[in-house]
Design a protein around this motif. Structure first.
Motif, PDB file in Angstrom:
ATOM      1  N   ALA A 118       0.826  -1.205   0.000  1.00 17.89           N
ATOM      2  CA  ALA A 118       0.000   0.000   0.000  1.00 17.89           C
ATOM      3  C   ALA A 118       0.860   1.256   0.000  1.00 17.89           C
ATOM      4  O   ALA A 118       1.877   1.327   0.692  1.00 17.89           O
ATOM      5  CB  ALA A 118      -0.928   0.018   1.209  1.00 17.89           C
ATOM      6  N   LEU A 119       0.448   2.215  -0.767  1.00 20.75           N
ATOM      7  CA  LEU A 119       0.975   3.569  -0.700  1.00 20.75           C
ATOM      8  C   LEU A 119       0.281   4.237   0.478  1.00 20.75           C
ATOM      9  O   LEU A 119      -0.927   4.080   0.653  1.00 20.75           O
ATOM     10  CB  LEU A 119       0.619   4.291  -2.007  1.00 20.75           C
ATOM     11  CG  LEU A 119       1.134   5.694  -2.256  1.00 20.75           C
ATOM     12  CD1 LEU A 119       2.621   5.646  -2.563  1.00 20.75           C
ATOM     13  CD2 LEU A 119       0.384   6.307  -3.437  1.00 20.75           C
ATOM     14  N   ASP A 265      -5.934  -3.316   6.433  1.00 27.61           N
ATOM     15  CA  ASP A 265      -5.735  -2.826   7.792  1.00 27.61           C
ATOM     16  C   ASP A 265      -5.045  -1.468   7.798  1.00 27.61           C
ATOM     17  O   ASP A 265      -5.334  -0.615   8.651  1.00 27.61           O
ATOM     18  CB  ASP A 265      -4.937  -3.844   8.606  1.00 27.61           C
ATOM     19  CG  ASP A 265      -5.755  -5.107   8.897  1.00 27.61           C
ATOM     20  OD1 ASP A 265      -6.994  -5.025   8.843  1.00 27.61           O
ATOM     21  OD2 ASP A 265      -5.151  -6.167   9.150  1.00 27.61           O
ATOM     22  N   LEU A 266      -4.140  -1.251   6.843  1.00 28.82           N
ATOM     23  CA  LEU A 266      -3.524   0.073   6.727  1.00 28.82           C
ATOM     24  C   LEU A 266      -4.570   1.118   6.345  1.00 28.82           C
ATOM     25  O   LEU A 266      -4.515   2.263   6.807  1.00 28.82           O
ATOM     26  CB  LEU A 266      -2.406   0.045   5.673  1.00 28.82           C
ATOM     27  CG  LEU A 266      -1.071  -0.537   6.126  1.00 28.82           C
ATOM     28  CD1 LEU A 266      -0.140  -0.735   4.932  1.00 28.82           C
ATOM     29  CD2 LEU A 266      -0.395   0.368   7.161  1.00 28.82           C
ATOM     30  N   ARG A 267      -5.521   0.743   5.509  1.00 29.55           N
ATOM     31  CA  ARG A 267      -6.590   1.671   5.126  1.00 29.55           C
ATOM     32  C   ARG A 267      -7.373   2.118   6.364  1.00 29.55           C
ATOM     33  O   ARG A 267      -7.706   3.300   6.525  1.00 29.55           O
ATOM     34  CB  ARG A 267      -7.516   1.006   4.111  1.00 29.55           C
ATOM     35  CG  ARG A 267      -8.627   1.916   3.585  1.00 29.55           C
ATOM     36  CD  ARG A 267      -9.451   1.210   2.526  1.00 29.55           C
ATOM     37  NE  ARG A 267      -8.654   0.934   1.343  1.00 29.55           N
ATOM     38  CZ  ARG A 267      -8.460   1.796   0.352  1.00 29.55           C
ATOM     39  NH1 ARG A 267      -9.014   3.007   0.417  1.00 29.55           N
ATOM     40  NH2 ARG A 267      -7.730   1.472  -0.687  1.00 29.55           N
ATOM     41  N   ILE A 288      -3.853   6.335   0.238  1.00 30.83           N
ATOM     42  CA  ILE A 288      -3.857   4.897   0.453  1.00 30.83           C
ATOM     43  C   ILE A 288      -4.121   4.227  -0.889  1.00 30.83           C
ATOM     44  O   ILE A 288      -4.785   4.792  -1.755  1.00 30.83           O
ATOM     45  CB  ILE A 288      -4.915   4.474   1.507  1.00 30.83           C
ATOM     46  CG1 ILE A 288      -4.702   3.024   1.966  1.00 30.83           C
ATOM     47  CG2 ILE A 288      -6.313   4.713   0.993  1.00 30.83           C
ATOM     48  CD1 ILE A 288      -3.469   2.804   2.804  1.00 30.83           C
ATOM     49  N   SER A 289      -3.559   3.038  -1.054  1.00 31.82           N
ATOM     50  CA  SER A 289      -3.756   2.324  -2.316  1.00 31.82           C
ATOM     51  C   SER A 289      -3.907   0.838  -2.040  1.00 31.82           C
ATOM     52  O   SER A 289      -3.652   0.364  -0.933  1.00 31.82           O
ATOM     53  CB  SER A 289      -2.571   2.551  -3.258  1.00 31.82           C
ATOM     54  OG  SER A 289      -1.463   1.742  -2.858  1.00 31.82           O
ATOM     55  N   PRO A 291      -2.644  -3.145  -3.151  1.00 31.10           N
ATOM     56  CA  PRO A 291      -1.388  -3.718  -3.641  1.00 31.10           C
ATOM     57  C   PRO A 291      -1.247  -3.614  -5.160  1.00 31.10           C
ATOM     58  O   PRO A 291      -0.164  -3.283  -5.653  1.00 31.10           O
ATOM     59  CB  PRO A 291      -1.487  -5.180  -3.183  1.00 31.10           C
ATOM     60  CG  PRO A 291      -2.336  -5.144  -1.958  1.00 31.10           C
ATOM     61  CD  PRO A 291      -3.367  -4.089  -2.255  1.00 31.10           C
ATOM     62  N   THR A 292      -2.319  -3.867  -5.880  1.00 36.39           N
ATOM     63  CA  THR A 292      -2.262  -3.798  -7.341  1.00 36.39           C
ATOM     64  C   THR A 292      -1.932  -2.393  -7.811  1.00 36.39           C
ATOM     65  O   THR A 292      -1.146  -2.197  -8.753  1.00 36.39           O
ATOM     66  CB  THR A 292      -3.606  -4.255  -7.946  1.00 36.39           C
ATOM     67  OG1 THR A 292      -3.858  -5.605  -7.553  1.00 36.39           O
ATOM     68  CG2 THR A 292      -3.570  -4.180  -9.466  1.00 36.39           C
ATOM     69  N   GLU A 293      -2.514  -1.400  -7.161  1.00 43.14           N
ATOM     70  CA  GLU A 293      -2.255  -0.007  -7.544  1.00 43.14           C
ATOM     71  C   GLU A 293      -0.810   0.384  -7.274  1.00 43.14           C
ATOM     72  O   GLU A 293      -0.191   1.091  -8.084  1.00 43.14           O
ATOM     73  CB  GLU A 293      -3.213   0.920  -6.800  1.00 43.14           C
ATOM     74  CG  GLU A 293      -4.650   0.826  -7.300  1.00 43.14           C
ATOM     75  CD  GLU A 293      -5.645   1.514  -6.399  1.00 43.14           C
ATOM     76  OE1 GLU A 293      -6.765   1.798  -6.863  1.00 43.14           O
ATOM     77  OE2 GLU A 293      -5.326   1.762  -5.200  1.00 43.14           O
ATOM     78  N   LEU A 294      -0.258  -0.068  -6.158  1.00 42.25           N
ATOM     79  CA  LEU A 294       1.145   0.255  -5.873  1.00 42.25           C
ATOM     80  C   LEU A 294       2.073  -0.464  -6.841  1.00 42.25           C
ATOM     81  O   LEU A 294       3.063   0.111  -7.302  1.00 42.25           O
ATOM     82  CB  LEU A 294       1.508  -0.079  -4.430  1.00 42.25           C
ATOM     83  CG  LEU A 294       2.940   0.256  -4.010  1.00 42.25           C
ATOM     84  CD1 LEU A 294       3.320   1.691  -4.364  1.00 42.25           C
ATOM     85  CD2 LEU A 294       3.160  -0.004  -2.512  1.00 42.25           C
ATOM     86  N   ASP A 295       1.763  -1.714  -7.174  1.00 40.42           N
ATOM     87  CA  ASP A 295       2.574  -2.429  -8.168  1.00 40.42           C
ATOM     88  C   ASP A 295       2.610  -1.655  -9.483  1.00 40.42           C
ATOM     89  O   ASP A 295       3.674  -1.492 -10.102  1.00 40.42           O
ATOM     90  CB  ASP A 295       2.000  -3.834  -8.416  1.00 40.42           C
ATOM     91  CG  ASP A 295       2.363  -4.818  -7.310  1.00 40.42           C
ATOM     92  OD1 ASP A 295       3.331  -4.559  -6.573  1.00 40.42           O
ATOM     93  OD2 ASP A 295       1.665  -5.841  -7.195  1.00 40.42           O
ATOM     94  N   ALA A 296       1.459  -1.164  -9.913  1.00 41.62           N
ATOM     95  CA  ALA A 296       1.386  -0.421 -11.174  1.00 41.62           C
ATOM     96  C   ALA A 296       2.152   0.893 -11.084  1.00 41.62           C
ATOM     97  O   ALA A 296       2.834   1.296 -12.044  1.00 41.62           O
ATOM     98  CB  ALA A 296      -0.081  -0.158 -11.536  1.00 41.62           C
TER      99      ALA A 296
END
Length: 317
Positions: A118-119, A265-267, A288-289, A291-296
């Motif tokens: 997550a971002l 949980d971070l969200r 917040i993001s 996992p897929t969004e941070l990978d991209a």
């Protein structure tokens, strides 16, 4: 043959249920978050706030492990080499993409070796000067006829690459003075040894608010809500934008279910108004993001930083 196929399928089902059960109870022991810098910096401070709240939510200890060295690479490599079970995580940012590029033989490849979770925040770089003596606007920087020595936290740091992009777009008098950390650069700026410093906003927002430093411009696309009187570089150099980010990552093979659990949980943690205010007051922009969004984002940002490192000629110190 049919018996063997049935046995194989049965084993696969049992194995899947075992994995699902392990992920469903995650975490059932302490979690280690590696911060690849010394205690007290921006990454360390955010990580400690997040770890305290995650520990309360999980009912498990969340341990901060400061592994400084090589601009963050040593800590990253410690995570890359750990078991991909969700119990060793990395809290860093886009330096994980840029820093390996400073070496002739990059020590790791963030896209290949790490997965996003997550971002949690972004923060612009900021160009600061000494009030009354240094340039106070980007127009002053562009109009300078003498070299303007600017300090950074070191070769290849976001502050260095951000300033070199300004230089390529017209700020020809900027002359880089690398330091072994941003604190000494800011000390020399306040003492009058250099004219400017290019660094992350959280490192100097307190100096800006107290009036000890003059914020020339921020590197974000537009002005910040918490510093509305500080122009964006793009107001003078159209199209200019450099934002750095802070986020959680894990070893590449970490199961998607665990990454999604930590991100969710971070969200929840990031929704805390007290934490939001603390981050904003510290010069961060909470976000917040998934996992897929941070990978991209990592894939996209790698192309940007690769270009900046190549054009700047920056190499590891």
């Amino acid at each position: 043959m049919q018996w063997k196929i049935a046995a194989t399928l049965a084993a696969a089902v049992v194995g899947w249920h075992g994995l699902a059960s392990a992920q469903g109870s995650y975490p059932d022991k302490p979690v280690r978050i590696v911060v690849p810098f010394a205690p007290g910096g921006s990454f360390d401070l955010i990580a400690r706030d997040l770890s305290a709240k995650l520990a309360a939510a999980w009912g498990q200890a969340v341990i901060i492990d400061n592994r400084g060295g090589a601009g963050g690479n040593i800590g990253a490599q410690a995570v890359i080499g750990a078991a991909p079970d969700g119990y060793t995580l990395l809290f860093w940012g886009d330096g994980v993409l840029a820093n390996p590029l400073l070496y002739d033989k990059p020590p790791f490849d963030a896209i290949r070796d790490l997965s996003g979770i997550a971002l949690v925040a972004t923060a612009p770089q900021v160009l600061v000067s000494r009030p009354g003596t240094g340039p106070s606007t980007m127009k002053d920087v562009l109009a300078a006829t003498q070299p303007l020595n600017y300090g950074t936290a070191g070769n290849g740091s976001p502050g260095h690459l951000a300033a070199e992009l300004m230089k390529r777009e017209g700020a020809k008098q900027l002359t880089h003075i690398p330091y072994k950390g941003g604190t000494q650069a800011l000390t020399d700026l306040i003492g009058g040894q250099i004219q400017l410093v290019s660094t992350g906003l959280p490192a100097c927002i307190a100096f800006i608010r107290s009036g000890r430093l003059q914020a020339v411009a921020v590197s974000s696309k537009t002005r910040l809500k918490n510093l509305p009187n500080v122009p964006a570089v793009s107001e003078t150099l159209p199209g200019y934008e450099v934002d750095t980010w802070f986020g959680m990552m894990a070893p590449k093979a970490t199961p998607e279910a665990i990454r999604n659990k930590v991100a969710a949980d971070l969200r929840k943690v990031m929704a805390d108004p007290e934490l939001q205010k603390k981050l904003i007051d510290g010069g961060f922009v909470p976000t917040i993001s998934t996992p897929t969004e941070l990978d991209a984002k990592m894939i996209k940002d790698l192309a940007f930083w690769r270009a900046q490192v190549a054009k700047s000629g920056a190499r590891a110190e």
